[in-house]
Design a protein around this motif. Sequence first.
Motif, PDB file in Angstrom:
ATOM      1  N   GLY A  13       0.825  -1.201   0.000  1.00 51.59           N
ATOM      2  CA  GLY A  13       0.000   0.000   0.000  1.00 51.59           C
ATOM      3  C   GLY A  13       0.854   1.243   0.000  1.00 51.59           C
ATOM      4  O   GLY A  13       1.960   1.252   0.546  1.00 51.59           O
ATOM      5  N   GLY A  27      -3.685   4.002  -1.041  1.00 50.02           N
ATOM      6  CA  GLY A  27      -3.820   2.558  -1.212  1.00 50.02           C
ATOM      7  C   GLY A  27      -3.746   1.803   0.092  1.00 50.02           C
ATOM      8  O   GLY A  27      -3.276   0.659   0.138  1.00 50.02           O
ATOM      9  N   HIS A  49      -3.950   1.104  -9.758  1.00 52.88           N
ATOM     10  CA  HIS A  49      -3.544  -0.105  -9.039  1.00 52.88           C
ATOM     11  C   HIS A  49      -3.929  -0.028  -7.567  1.00 52.88           C
ATOM     12  O   HIS A  49      -3.823   1.022  -6.930  1.00 52.88           O
ATOM     13  CB  HIS A  49      -2.043  -0.336  -9.195  1.00 52.88           C
ATOM     14  N   SER A  50      -4.353  -1.165  -7.024  1.00 57.62           N
ATOM     15  CA  SER A  50      -4.970  -1.198  -5.703  1.00 57.62           C
ATOM     16  C   SER A  50      -4.041  -0.762  -4.579  1.00 57.62           C
ATOM     17  O   SER A  50      -4.513  -0.336  -3.522  1.00 57.62           O
ATOM     18  CB  SER A  50      -5.502  -2.608  -5.409  1.00 57.62           C
ATOM     19  N   ASP A  51      -2.725  -0.863  -4.781  1.00 55.18           N
ATOM     20  CA  ASP A  51      -1.822  -0.406  -3.722  1.00 55.18           C
ATOM     21  C   ASP A  51      -1.646   1.117  -3.721  1.00 55.18           C
ATOM     22  O   ASP A  51      -0.961   1.675  -2.855  1.00 55.18           O
ATOM     23  CB  ASP A  51      -0.462  -1.106  -3.812  1.00 55.18           C
ATOM     24  N   ARG A  54      -7.436   2.812  -3.118  1.00 55.93           N
ATOM     25  CA  ARG A  54      -8.291   1.917  -2.329  1.00 55.93           C
ATOM     26  C   ARG A  54      -9.674   2.553  -2.219  1.00 55.93           C
ATOM     27  O   ARG A  54      -9.875   3.514  -1.469  1.00 55.93           O
ATOM     28  CB  ARG A  54      -7.688   1.684  -0.948  1.00 55.93           C
ATOM     29  N   ASP A  79     -13.327   5.945 -12.029  1.00 51.10           N
ATOM     30  CA  ASP A  79     -13.082   5.046 -10.904  1.00 51.10           C
ATOM     31  C   ASP A  79     -13.262   5.767  -9.571  1.00 51.10           C
ATOM     32  O   ASP A  79     -13.734   5.174  -8.588  1.00 51.10           O
ATOM     33  CB  ASP A  79     -11.666   4.475 -10.984  1.00 51.10           C
ATOM     34  N   ALA A  83     -15.992   4.884  -6.748  1.00 53.74           N
ATOM     35  CA  ALA A  83     -15.583   4.622  -5.364  1.00 53.74           C
ATOM     36  C   ALA A  83     -16.464   5.360  -4.365  1.00 53.74           C
ATOM     37  O   ALA A  83     -16.469   5.028  -3.178  1.00 53.74           O
ATOM     38  CB  ALA A  83     -14.125   5.028  -5.164  1.00 53.74           C
TER      39      ALA A  83
END
Length: 220
Positions: A13, A27, A49-51, A54, A79, A83
């Motif tokens: 993260g 992240g 990217h998820s890291d 989030r 995105d 979220a």
Amino acid sequence: MIPYRIVSTGSQGNAVVINTTVLIDCGVPYKAIEPYVRGLKLVLLTHIHSDHFRPSTLRRLANERPLLRFACCRWLVSDLVAAGVPTHSIDVLESGTMYGYGICNVIPVPLVHNVPNCGYKIHFPAGKVFYATDTNNLNGIVARHYDLYMVEANYEDEIIKAKIAEKKAAGEYAYEVHAMRNHLSKAKCDDFIYRNIGPGGEYVYLHCHVDEEGDGCAVS
């Protein structure tokens, strides 16, 4: 010296708080950034990217701080809305353009990754910060005499090349090839810093590569 706090960096993260007011990347779980939330004025996001991105943390940030600004390049807008961040809280930035936020000026810079990505030049009244992670190179980017460089130094070339050769000889998949294609080596990081840093400048290595086998960080 510009104050900063590395909340987390690497594949587990990424989140960095600069000058108590600016969060770059998000992240991590909300609990990790909770001590800094009250002082934040601006959230800068780099890529999907998820890291680094989030959704649950971003959603709670938007709920807890309705006046907080979220800034990103065009590729992250949908995105960010998905979220749970309201469109009226999102600023869409263009690479190479300076944006004024009162507390600082922000300039996104394009980076080379396997998804659209950017770094940031951030100009505070007290000094300038350059931030870049998840990129193969920093070609064409100039950030002369900045006060703080926060740059990825993901791997040592010789170490990671030896690991790749070892795995190929054993007929194993070398995931390290992916790291070389999409991340910045310490040598490239150092070259960029040394070409740009001036007297009194400070630099911090970010996003250090860690072997899956648990061998630890490849950067000393």
